[in-house]
Design an enzyme around this catalytic site. Structure first.
Site, PDB file in Angstrom:
ATOM      1  N   HIS A 117       0.841  -1.205   0.000  1.00 18.19           N
ATOM      2  CA  HIS A 117       0.000   0.000   0.000  1.00 18.19           C
ATOM      3  C   HIS A 117       0.876   1.256   0.000  1.00 18.19           C
ATOM      4  O   HIS A 117       0.604   2.226  -0.708  1.00 18.19           O
ATOM      5  CB  HIS A 117      -0.874   0.053   1.262  1.00 18.19           C
ATOM      6  CG  HIS A 117      -1.856  -1.070   1.398  1.00 18.19           C
ATOM      7  ND1 HIS A 117      -1.764  -2.010   2.409  1.00 18.19           N
ATOM      8  CD2 HIS A 117      -2.959  -1.396   0.686  1.00 18.19           C
ATOM      9  CE1 HIS A 117      -2.775  -2.860   2.309  1.00 18.19           C
ATOM     10  NE2 HIS A 117      -3.510  -2.521   1.271  1.00 18.19           N
TER      11      HIS A 117
ATOM     12  N   MET B 156       2.875  -9.169  -0.734  1.00 19.14           N
ATOM     13  CA  MET B 156       2.343  -8.630   0.528  1.00 19.14           C
ATOM     14  C   MET B 156       0.828  -8.540   0.433  1.00 19.14           C
ATOM     15  O   MET B 156       0.277  -8.170  -0.606  1.00 19.14           O
ATOM     16  CB  MET B 156       2.934  -7.266   0.800  1.00 19.14           C
ATOM     17  CG  MET B 156       4.392  -7.359   1.121  1.00 19.14           C
ATOM     18  SD  MET B 156       4.990  -5.814   1.788  1.00 19.14           S
ATOM     19  CE  MET B 156       6.698  -6.236   1.999  1.00 19.14           C
TER      20      MET B 156
HETATM   21  P1  AMP Z   1      -6.532  -3.601  -0.407  1.00 19.84           P
HETATM   22  O1  AMP Z   1      -6.341  -2.835   0.855  1.00 19.84           O
HETATM   23  O2  AMP Z   1      -6.119  -5.041  -0.323  1.00 19.84           O
HETATM   24  O3  AMP Z   1      -7.886  -3.398  -1.013  1.00 19.84           O
HETATM   25  O4  AMP Z   1      -5.504  -2.975  -1.447  1.00 19.84           O
HETATM   26  C1  AMP Z   1      -5.510  -1.606  -1.747  1.00 19.84           C
HETATM   27  C2  AMP Z   1      -4.636  -1.352  -2.932  1.00 19.84           C
HETATM   28  O5  AMP Z   1      -3.301  -1.761  -2.643  1.00 19.84           O
HETATM   29  C3  AMP Z   1      -5.075  -2.145  -4.179  1.00 19.84           C
HETATM   30  O6  AMP Z   1      -4.909  -1.334  -5.326  1.00 19.84           O
HETATM   31  C4  AMP Z   1      -4.129  -3.298  -4.177  1.00 19.84           C
HETATM   32  O7  AMP Z   1      -3.908  -3.849  -5.453  1.00 19.84           O
HETATM   33  C5  AMP Z   1      -2.860  -2.648  -3.645  1.00 19.84           C
HETATM   34  N1  AMP Z   1      -1.972  -3.659  -3.091  1.00 19.84           N
HETATM   35  C6  AMP Z   1      -2.273  -4.631  -2.197  1.00 19.84           C
HETATM   36  N2  AMP Z   1      -1.214  -5.417  -1.975  1.00 19.84           N
HETATM   37  C7  AMP Z   1      -0.212  -4.931  -2.757  1.00 19.84           C
HETATM   38  C8  AMP Z   1       1.145  -5.322  -2.992  1.00 19.84           C
HETATM   39  N3  AMP Z   1       1.694  -6.373  -2.374  1.00 19.84           N
HETATM   40  N4  AMP Z   1       1.867  -4.590  -3.855  1.00 19.84           N
HETATM   41  C9  AMP Z   1       1.325  -3.523  -4.500  1.00 19.84           C
HETATM   42  N5  AMP Z   1       0.063  -3.110  -4.326  1.00 19.84           N
HETATM   43  C10 AMP Z   1      -0.698  -3.806  -3.479  1.00 19.84           C
END
Ligand code: AMP
Length: 281
Positions: free
Chosen positions: A37, A184
């Protein structure tokens, strides 16, 4: 960093920022923030005058038997991380203010939402498209940042932006990984040490599939190897999908060459993990 908790204040603030001519970058998240994030936040920091990060565990993107209730919520910790990463505004509304009584609209992106994750999570992408649309309306960002880890989600958002002529620049950022390759994810914390070790099989499988793509092995053969490799790990409870897909249509690839999306969704210790690699040959 300012924290905003209601859609009405967020809208007032974004109107003011627009009038001041300041560019806004939005990073939508569900919190329990990790380096993946924060990578998006840092990227947004480079491109924009103001960086808004939203934290909202969106109930409409979870199916009835999914992990909405147990999804980690730790806003105090997240705030510290966001300050360090240079965010200007945290937008963290509550469910009631986002979906007040009588809420009855949803955004349906067709086609690609019915494949891969969509086959196992039938309401998921409509929930995602609807909340992202609402966030765009509340924050009116110039740019929005999404991680490649959720590749299908990035395709859904890209499609929605194009189809609805939205005035937002879409930016896809690379997946951030642990040192052993595991992508992650806020869900990794649900894994026991044994489950965590077993989860490395996902990236290992993707990496060896990537080598096979480069060597010109036919996609159906690669798909078979990927499924075999995942099934060989006893803690992998279910392989929802694993294979070689066209990154645009998300259909299975039959022939080598061009762009390939290698993608996996598997369940380990009741935790659903996804990961992918995109390769150009
Ligand atoms: P989430 O909180 O899981 O909904 O993720 C929020 C944003 O962070 C989304 O655009 C995800 O694709 C991105 N995200 C989650 N994990 C990763 C990661 N390991 N690397 C890059 N972006 C991520």
């Amino acid at each position: 960093m300012e924290t905003i908790r209601t859609p009405s204040i967020m809208k007032q603030t974004s109107r003011r920022l627009q009038m001041q001519g300041r560019s806004v970058g939005l990073v939508p998240t569900m919190g329990a923030l990790h380096e993946g994030h924060l990578f998006l936040v840092k990227r947004a920091r480079m491109d924009n005058d103001i960086v808004v990060v939203s934290i909202f565990v969106n109930p409409t993107q979870f199916g009835p038997n999914e992990d909405y209730e147990k999804y980690p919520r730790e806003t105090d910790n997240d705030i510290e991380k966001l300050i360090k990463a240079g965010a200007d505004i945290l937008f963290a509304p509550d469910v009631q203010s986002v979906y007040p009584e009588g809420f009855s609209t949803s955004i349906e992106v067709g086609g690609i939402t019915k494949k891969l994750c969509g086959l196992f999570r039938p309401v998921h992408f409509s929930g995602v498209a609807t909340i992202v649309n609402k966030l765009f309306n509340m924050v009116t960002p110039n740019r929005a940042y999404f991680g490649q880890k959720d590749f299908q989600q990035t395709r859904v958002i890209e499609t929605m932006i194009a189809d609805l002529n939205m005035n937002v620049e879409f930016i896809r950022c690379a997946t951030v990984r642990e040192s052993d390759g595991l992508a992650m994810s806020s869900r990794n914390r649900f894994l026991s040490p044994e489950g965590r070790a077993a989860a490395t099989t996902i990236y290992k499988t993707l990496s060896s599939a990537a080598e096979q793509v480069k060597a010109g092995v036919p996609p159906p053969e690669i798909t078979e190897h990927m499924n075999e490799a995942l099934r060989a790990e006893p803690l992998v409870e279910v392989v929802q999908y694993a294979g070689v897909y066209d990154p645009l249509t998300l259909d299975e690839k039959k022939a080598s060459g061009g762009s390939s999306l290698l993608a996996i969704a598997a369940i380990i210790e009741n935790t659903r993990l996804i990961d992918n690699i995109v390769i150009e040959v």
